[in-house]
Design an enzyme around this catalytic site. Sequence first.
Site, PDB file in Angstrom:
ATOM      1  N   ARG A  71       7.651  34.119 -30.225  1.00 21.12           N
ATOM      2  CA  ARG A  71       8.977  34.316 -30.830  1.00 21.12           C
ATOM      3  C   ARG A  71       9.019  33.859 -32.290  1.00 21.12           C
ATOM      4  NH1 ARG A  71      13.234  32.854 -25.880  1.00 21.12           N
ATOM      5  NH2 ARG A  71      13.419  34.999 -25.149  1.00 21.12           N
TER       6      ARG A  71
ATOM      7  N   LYS B 170      16.426  31.527 -14.000  1.00 19.80           N
ATOM      8  CA  LYS B 170      17.813  31.513 -14.490  1.00 19.80           C
ATOM      9  C   LYS B 170      18.706  32.332 -13.552  1.00 19.80           C
ATOM     10  CE  LYS B 170      16.855  30.953 -19.420  1.00 19.80           C
ATOM     11  NZ  LYS B 170      16.839  31.628 -20.725  1.00 19.80           N
TER      12      LYS B 170
ATOM     13  N   GLY C 199      11.035  34.684 -22.654  1.00 16.61           N
ATOM     14  CA  GLY C 199      10.235  33.597 -23.227  1.00 16.61           C
ATOM     15  C   GLY C 199       9.023  33.249 -22.370  1.00 16.61           C
TER      16      GLY C 199
ATOM     17  N   GLY D 296      16.804  37.989 -20.877  1.00 15.04           N
ATOM     18  CA  GLY D 296      18.165  38.395 -20.524  1.00 15.04           C
ATOM     19  C   GLY D 296      18.660  39.490 -21.470  1.00 15.04           C
TER      20      GLY D 296
HETATM   21  N1  LIG Z   1       9.943  30.056  -7.063  1.00 11.89           N
HETATM   22  C1  LIG Z   1      10.260  29.459  -8.199  1.00 11.89           C
HETATM   23  N2  LIG Z   1      10.899  28.285  -8.218  1.00 11.89           N
HETATM   24  C2  LIG Z   1      11.219  27.678  -9.392  1.00 11.89           C
HETATM   25  N3  LIG Z   1      10.935  28.183 -10.611  1.00 11.89           N
HETATM   26  C3  LIG Z   1      10.305  29.367 -10.651  1.00 11.89           C
HETATM   27  C4  LIG Z   1       9.938  30.065  -9.464  1.00 11.89           C
HETATM   28  N4  LIG Z   1       9.314  31.208  -9.836  1.00 11.89           N
HETATM   29  C5  LIG Z   1       9.275  31.222 -11.176  1.00 11.89           C
HETATM   30  N5  LIG Z   1       9.861  30.128 -11.695  1.00 11.89           N
HETATM   31  C6  LIG Z   1       9.971  29.700 -13.101  1.00 11.89           C
HETATM   32  O1  LIG Z   1      10.803  30.579 -13.834  1.00 11.89           O
HETATM   33  C7  LIG Z   1      10.560  30.304 -15.200  1.00 11.89           C
HETATM   34  C8  LIG Z   1      10.960  31.471 -16.076  1.00 11.89           C
HETATM   35  O2  LIG Z   1      12.285  31.876 -15.824  1.00 11.89           O
HETATM   36  P1  LIG Z   1      13.231  32.584 -16.907  1.00 11.89           P
HETATM   37  O3  LIG Z   1      14.331  33.227 -16.156  1.00 11.89           O
HETATM   38  O4  LIG Z   1      13.593  31.598 -17.959  1.00 11.89           O
HETATM   39  O5  LIG Z   1      12.277  33.742 -17.520  1.00 11.89           O
HETATM   40  P2  LIG Z   1      11.942  34.138 -19.017  1.00 11.89           P
HETATM   41  O6  LIG Z   1      10.831  35.108 -18.990  1.00 11.89           O
HETATM   42  O7  LIG Z   1      11.716  32.890 -19.840  1.00 11.89           O
HETATM   43  O8  LIG Z   1      13.246  34.859 -19.513  1.00 11.89           O
HETATM   44  P3  LIG Z   1      14.342  34.366 -20.631  1.00 11.89           P
HETATM   45  O9  LIG Z   1      13.718  34.636 -21.955  1.00 11.89           O
HETATM   46  O10 LIG Z   1      15.549  35.153 -20.341  1.00 11.89           O
HETATM   47  O11 LIG Z   1      14.539  32.894 -20.418  1.00 11.89           O
HETATM   48  C9  LIG Z   1       9.071  30.006 -15.291  1.00 11.89           C
HETATM   49  O12 LIG Z   1       8.885  28.895 -16.100  1.00 11.89           O
HETATM   50  C10 LIG Z   1       8.641  29.757 -13.827  1.00 11.89           C
HETATM   51  O13 LIG Z   1       7.950  28.550 -13.635  1.00 11.89           O
HETATM   52  O1  LIG Z   2      15.399  32.560 -23.789  1.00 12.60           O
HETATM   53  C1  LIG Z   2      16.373  33.323 -23.809  1.00 12.60           C
HETATM   54  O2  LIG Z   2      16.560  34.214 -22.958  1.00 12.60           O
HETATM   55  C2  LIG Z   2      17.343  33.217 -24.961  1.00 12.60           C
HETATM   56  O3  LIG Z   2      16.900  32.330 -25.935  1.00 12.60           O
HETATM   57  C3  LIG Z   2      18.743  32.856 -24.478  1.00 12.60           C
HETATM   58  O4  LIG Z   2      18.761  31.594 -23.861  1.00 12.60           O
HETATM   59  P1  LIG Z   2      19.954  31.228 -22.840  1.00 12.60           P
HETATM   60  O5  LIG Z   2      19.694  32.025 -21.588  1.00 12.60           O
HETATM   61  O6  LIG Z   2      19.862  29.740 -22.639  1.00 12.60           O
HETATM   62  O7  LIG Z   2      21.248  31.651 -23.501  1.00 12.60           O
END
Ligand SMILES: Nc1ncnc2c1ncn2[C@@H]1O[C@H](COP(=O)(O)OP(=O)(O)OP(=O)(O)O)[C@@H](O)[C@H]1O
Ligand SMILES: O=C(O)[C@H](O)COP(=O)(O)O
Length: 396
Positions: A35, A198, A354, A377
């Site tokens: 990023r 999330k 991320g 998201g």
């Molecule tokens: N079964 C689980 N229990 C708890 N955490 C989990 C599980 N499966 C995956 N994860 C965690 O989810 C995290 C990522 O979730 P997240 O929704 O933040 O995705 P992202 O790709 O970072 O999207 P965003 O950019 O929207 O945050 C990872 O760090 C992973 O360890």
């Molecule tokens: O990692 C993301 O998806 C963005 O930076 C937004 O973060 P947030 O879900 O905490 O608003």
Amino acid sequence: MKTINDFNFKDKKALVRVDFNVPQDDQLKVTDNTRIVAVKPTIDKILKDGGSVILMAHLGRPKGEVKDEFSLKNIVGEVSNVLGQEVKFVEECVGEKAVQAASELMPGEILLLENLRFHNEEEKGDEGFAEQLSKLADAYVNDAFGTAHRAHASTAVIAKFFPSTKFFGLLMAKELQAIDRVLKSGERPVTAILGGSKVSTKITIIENILPAVDNLIIGGGMAFTFIKALGGKIGNSLVEEDKLPLALEILGKAKQHNVKVYLPSDAIIAESFSNDADRKEIDIYTIPEGWMGLDAGPKSRDQFNDILLNSRTILWNGPIGVFEMSNFAAGTIALGDSIAEATRQGAFSLVGGGDSVAFVKQFGYDEKVSYVSTGGGAMLESLEGLELPGVAAINK
Ligand SMILES: Nc1ncnc2c1ncn2[C@@H]1O[C@H](COP(=O)(O)OP(=O)(O)OP(=O)(O)O)[C@@H](O)[C@H]1O
Ligand SMILES: O=C(O)[C@H](O)COP(=O)(O)O
């Protein structure tokens, strides 16, 4: 679309909203700098014009409190490395110190402000807070695609204080074009994979993307709220109790839209949230108390593989296991393999988020998928076909 290429920043200060919400390890070291790398072209163009750059960003969810672990000072070293020059840091984003640091900034220099989310006003979209931020600069640039789905002060409100000097950054423009391509010419069947942790903020998105997809794979931490809603025993797995009715509602709506929903059938469970914890394979509906699901099991991986090899467009956000711990990475690796193979066979694959991007880079799938987005998201919400708040604010 009004981008920074439409303006000469000579002797101007540009306030650039970026998404530096990057993954960090226990020592707060940045583990994936995608990023940061992604906004370099925008910053380079402003500096090359003879302008200066004030970067504003959030990190994590500190909920209006000043917490050291969420300070952007922890990442300023990595930002300097990536941008190839010293980046100054000021421990405030508004107020006297911020104003002084901004006013002392010379052409060619970069300043990073402290975490916007140390102030509640950011997430509330407070106009006074946005106005204070706006006083720091002559122009506003939004290059934070990953945060464009949030209607916050620095993304959706501040633009009004720059009626003729508000622009999209180059990353934002590129991301919006990629989404547009999927919306306009995405071939069917379309499969979305939604995992990660999330749950509460993303579960509502699922409902909205139903019209755009044929198959929906729900994995990772997100799956357990659905499994529990369906009467399964999930032990100590991640769950959002108040979202159980919504999960059932979504499953019903998916049926109405003819969307097939696939949940994992088996899981790798562990006795604690640790790589060294005792672990075993189990039917995902029968997880005993004291155990938690941390990865998709082998049957689920095979099932997901079949669906993906029969898809023409694949959208992926959220790892389907805690891949940061090697003993729980196999499910997400298998998913990466399936998406890579589907892409090799001609499908268009879009991966965003991320941690999802960190995974893809770490395991070498970035070259094997069609497009890697910095938004998680934000990418999903764009697929609803509506203009994101951070985009609308500049287009207005
Ligand atoms: N079964 C689980 N229990 C708890 N955490 C989990 C599980 N499966 C995956 N994860 C965690 O989810 C995290 C990522 O979730 P997240 O929704 O933040 O995705 P992202 O790709 O970072 O999207 P965003 O950019 O929207 O945050 C990872 O760090 C992973 O360890
Ligand atoms: O990692 C993301 O998806 C963005 O930076 C937004 O973060 P947030 O879900 O905490 O608003």
